[in-house]
Design a protein around this motif. Structure first.
Motif, short mmCIF file in Angstrom:
data_model
loop_
_atom_site.label_atom_id
_atom_site.label_comp_id
_atom_site.label_asym_id
_atom_site.label_seq_id
_atom_site.Cartn_x
_atom_site.Cartn_y
_atom_site.Cartn_z
N LEU A 66 0.85 -1.18 0.00
CA LEU A 66 0.00 0.00 0.00
C LEU A 66 0.89 1.24 0.00
O LEU A 66 1.86 1.31 0.74
N ASN A 67 0.56 2.20 -0.85
CA ASN A 67 1.26 3.48 -0.89
C ASN A 67 0.24 4.54 -0.52
O ASN A 67 -0.82 4.64 -1.15
N LEU A 68 0.54 5.32 0.50
CA LEU A 68 -0.37 6.37 0.95
C LEU A 68 0.26 7.74 0.74
O LEU A 68 1.41 7.95 1.10
N ARG A 69 -0.51 8.66 0.15
CA ARG A 69 -0.04 10.03 -0.04
C ARG A 69 -0.11 10.77 1.28
O ARG A 69 -1.09 10.63 2.03
N VAL A 70 0.91 11.57 1.56
CA VAL A 70 0.93 12.39 2.77
C VAL A 70 1.30 13.83 2.40
O VAL A 70 1.95 14.06 1.38
N ARG A 71 0.91 14.76 3.21
CA ARG A 71 1.22 16.18 2.97
C ARG A 71 2.65 16.49 3.36
O ARG A 71 3.38 17.17 2.64
N ASP A 72 3.08 15.99 4.54
CA ASP A 72 4.41 16.31 5.09
C ASP A 72 5.04 15.01 5.58
O ASP A 72 4.71 14.52 6.66
#
Length: 117
Positions: A66-72
């Motif tokens: 699983l690849n999750l997008r993050v802001r920081d």
């Protein structure tokens, strides 16, 4: 031709489904409702096939990641460390793509965290 509209879910086997769901909600911050639904923010989703002998996905018996997008990314990794999560050492920076870090969930699945460029 009909086309896929997006990712509809991610389903995993678990020794303790309630505890694992709580970890994803409380440690990673997935805003899950009572049915496990989560409204992700709009953004890119990547599909990529890797060679069968890659170490990128974690353990050799882990067939997907699983690849999750993050802001920081830095703030997320610090938050995960503070929560006692197993954070993989090192950050990868790909010019024009973004920065990547990794955490391992309580059942040993490697998860990639991506801060898009």
């Amino acid at each position: 031709m009909e086309r896929v509209l997006g990712v509809g879910g991610w389903f995993v086997r678990s020794r303790d489904p309630a505890a694992l769901t709580a970890w994803y909600r409380d440690v990673l911050g997935l805003d899950l409702d009572e049915h496990g639904q989560w409204r992700a923010q709009a953004g890119p989703t990547v599909f990529a096939a890797f060679d069968a002998d890659t170490d990128h996905l974690g353990r050799r018996d882990q067939q997907t990641m699983l690849n999750l997008r993050v802001r920081d990314l830095d703030a997320m990794l610090a938050q995960l460390r503070a929560a006692g999560a197993e954070v993989v050492d090192g950050i990868e920076d790909l010019e024009g793509v973004g920065r990547f870090g990794w955490v391992v969930d309580p059942e040993g699945r490697r998860i990639e965290l991506w801060q898009p460029a």
